[in-house]
Structure formats: C-alpha cells, structure tokens
Write an enzyme that holds these catalytic residues in place. Structure first.
Site, PDB file in Angstrom:
ATOM      1  N   ASP A  89       0.869  -1.156   0.000  1.00 14.47           N
ATOM      2  CA  ASP A  89       0.000   0.000   0.000  1.00 14.47           C
ATOM      3  C   ASP A  89       0.920   1.223   0.000  1.00 14.47           C
ATOM      4  OD1 ASP A  89      -2.392   1.643   0.564  1.00 14.47           O
ATOM      5  OD2 ASP A  89      -1.486   1.851   2.553  1.00 14.47           O
ATOM      6  N   ASP A 126       0.005   4.983   0.979  1.00  8.75           N
ATOM      7  CA  ASP A 126      -0.153   5.952   2.067  1.00  8.75           C
ATOM      8  C   ASP A 126      -0.284   5.265   3.417  1.00  8.75           C
ATOM      9  OD1 ASP A 126      -0.163   8.068   0.166  1.00  8.75           O
ATOM     10  OD2 ASP A 126      -2.254   7.608  -0.277  1.00  8.75           O
ATOM     11  N   ASN A 151      -5.415   2.874  -3.323  1.00  4.02           N
ATOM     12  CA  ASN A 151      -6.694   3.549  -3.566  1.00  4.02           C
ATOM     13  C   ASN A 151      -6.443   5.049  -3.582  1.00  4.02           C
ATOM     14  OD1 ASN A 151      -8.136   1.134  -3.451  1.00  4.02           O
ATOM     15  ND2 ASN A 151      -8.953   1.497  -1.408  1.00  4.02           N
ATOM     16  N   SER A 183      -9.107   7.670  -4.052  1.00  3.48           N
ATOM     17  CA  SER A 183     -10.473   8.152  -4.269  1.00  3.48           C
ATOM     18  C   SER A 183     -10.543   9.668  -4.401  1.00  3.48           C
ATOM     19  CB  SER A 183     -11.387   7.704  -3.127  1.00  3.48           C
ATOM     20  OG  SER A 183     -11.038   8.346  -1.912  1.00  3.48           O
ATOM     21  N   HIS A 233     -11.179   5.391  -8.253  1.00  3.66           N
ATOM     22  CA  HIS A 233     -12.624   5.404  -8.002  1.00  3.66           C
ATOM     23  C   HIS A 233     -12.964   5.723  -6.557  1.00  3.66           C
ATOM     24  CE1 HIS A 233     -11.918   2.539 -11.410  1.00  3.66           C
ATOM     25  NE2 HIS A 233     -12.690   3.459 -11.961  1.00  3.66           N
ATOM     26  N   ARG A 251     -10.917  -1.192  -6.452  1.00  2.95           N
ATOM     27  CA  ARG A 251     -10.783  -0.543  -5.146  1.00  2.95           C
ATOM     28  C   ARG A 251     -10.653  -1.562  -4.016  1.00  2.95           C
ATOM     29  NH1 ARG A 251     -11.275   4.209  -2.682  1.00  2.95           N
ATOM     30  NH2 ARG A 251     -12.198   4.257  -0.607  1.00  2.95           N
ATOM     31  N   LYS A 252      -9.587  -1.406  -3.224  1.00  2.97           N
ATOM     32  CA  LYS A 252      -9.427  -2.258  -2.049  1.00  2.97           C
ATOM     33  C   LYS A 252     -10.574  -1.968  -1.087  1.00  2.97           C
ATOM     34  CE  LYS A 252      -5.289  -0.528  -1.426  1.00  2.97           C
ATOM     35  NZ  LYS A 252      -3.984  -0.187  -0.835  1.00  2.97           N
ATOM     36  N   ASP A 256      -1.532  -0.998   5.840  1.00  2.61           N
ATOM     37  CA  ASP A 256      -1.762  -0.477   7.192  1.00  2.61           C
ATOM     38  C   ASP A 256      -3.217  -0.504   7.646  1.00  2.61           C
ATOM     39  OD1 ASP A 256      -2.335   1.612   5.309  1.00  2.61           O
ATOM     40  OD2 ASP A 256      -2.218   3.072   6.935  1.00  2.61           O
TER      41      ASP A 256
END
Length: 182
Positions: free
Chosen positions: A18, A20, A61, A63, A97, A106-107, A132
């Site tokens: 991941d 962030d 992700n 968004s 998305h 999208r996770k 995280d």
C-alpha cells in the site's frame, strides 16, 4: 511455519505495498510531491527485496481523483516522487474510483492485486501484500495473496485483530514472509 492446510509455506515471489501510511507518510488526498515523506525504514526494506531479485509494487486507492480533490496528473506526480525517494517499482496499480463507484479495483476488492500479479506473471498465491488498514488485508485475501498488516495510528483495533499477520514495522513484515519457508 505451516499454513492452516498443513502445507509448508513458500516464500513470496513479489511483494505489493500500500502507498499511504505504509511506504510513505499518509497525507490525505496528497497532490503535492513536495509533501511525500518515506516511512521509517521503507527505502532499506524495498532495496533489500530488490537486491534479492524480488519484484516490489504498489497498490493504492486514490479516491481523491473521483472526489475531485486531486487530478490523476497530481497523483502520478506524487507517485513519481515516491519512486524518486524509494527507488523503482516493478508495477503500480492505482484505483481512481470512489467507494460508491462499484469498481473491482478498489481495495478491499481484489482487482489491483490480481492485475499486479498478472502483470508480474505470477499467481496471486505467490504474492504478498503489506498495508496499514483492513482494506489492504481484504484485497490480499480476496485475491488469494498473503497479507501482513503494519498498523499505524489510524488502524482500527478490529483490523488488527482480524489481520492474518501483524508486524511492528516494514522490516518485520518482510521478515515474516520468509519465516518458516524452505
């Protein structure tokens, strides 16, 4: 170490991270490359994997693109800065998305992990995902990959409790992937 089926655990052939809160400090909806700060030890962990010939990738992700907070170009510029600071990644998967868009990428959906695995020529079972939050672990599980959670201040207690594996930091997360492998 053995899996629940009693079979020996095999070492992953690639590790997806991941972005962030995992490899860089989380700056919500960051569109400014100058705000990118690596998480402690991230460069060393990533370089260690690269030196062993293990491809590393990012599944993130974003968004903020769907919400109009940042543009795809801004996210791409931030990702380029991540590479400047942390070295090259074999694959990037970015979901632009929002939560209500119904996408597969999208996770906690499996789309980005499946796509990254395919692009790397691997079965998702040969891939590990380090993140995280619970959505990262959900994406790993949905794709059939291994997941390791590295909690931060925003990680919920139930996400920690439900995670398949939990590590204190990135180095411990990566070490755990090779523990008990032949």
């Amino acid at each position: 170490m053995h899996t629940s089926a009693g079979l020996p655990r095999t070492a992953p052939q690639a590790v997806l991270f991941d972005r962030d809160g995992t490899i860089v400090v989380d700056v919500p909806y960051n569109g400014d490359p100058s705000l990118v700060r690596p998480m402690p030890g991230a460069r060393e962990v990533l370089d260690g994997l690269r030196s062993r010939g293990i491809p590393v990738g990012v599944v993130t992700n974003q968004s903020g693109i769907a919400r109009g907070y940042v543009t795809r170009e801004q996210v791409d510029a931030v990702n380029a800065r991540v590479e400047d600071l942390l070295g090259p990644f074999a694959v990037w998967e970015v979901c632009p998305h929002g939560a209500d868009d119904g996408c597969r990428c999208r996770k906690p959906g499996p789309g980005m992990v499946l796509s990254a695995s395919e692009r790397l020529g691997l079965d998702p079972a040969e891939v590990a995902v380090i993140g995280d939050i619970g959505a990262d672990m959900g994406a790993a599980a949905a794709a059939g990959a291994r997941g390791v959670l590295v909690p931060t201040d925003i990680t919920l207690d139930e996400e920690i409790r439900d995670a398949p594996a939990v590590a204190r930091d990135l180095a411990e997360a990566v070490e755990s992937l090779w523990a008990g492998t032949p």
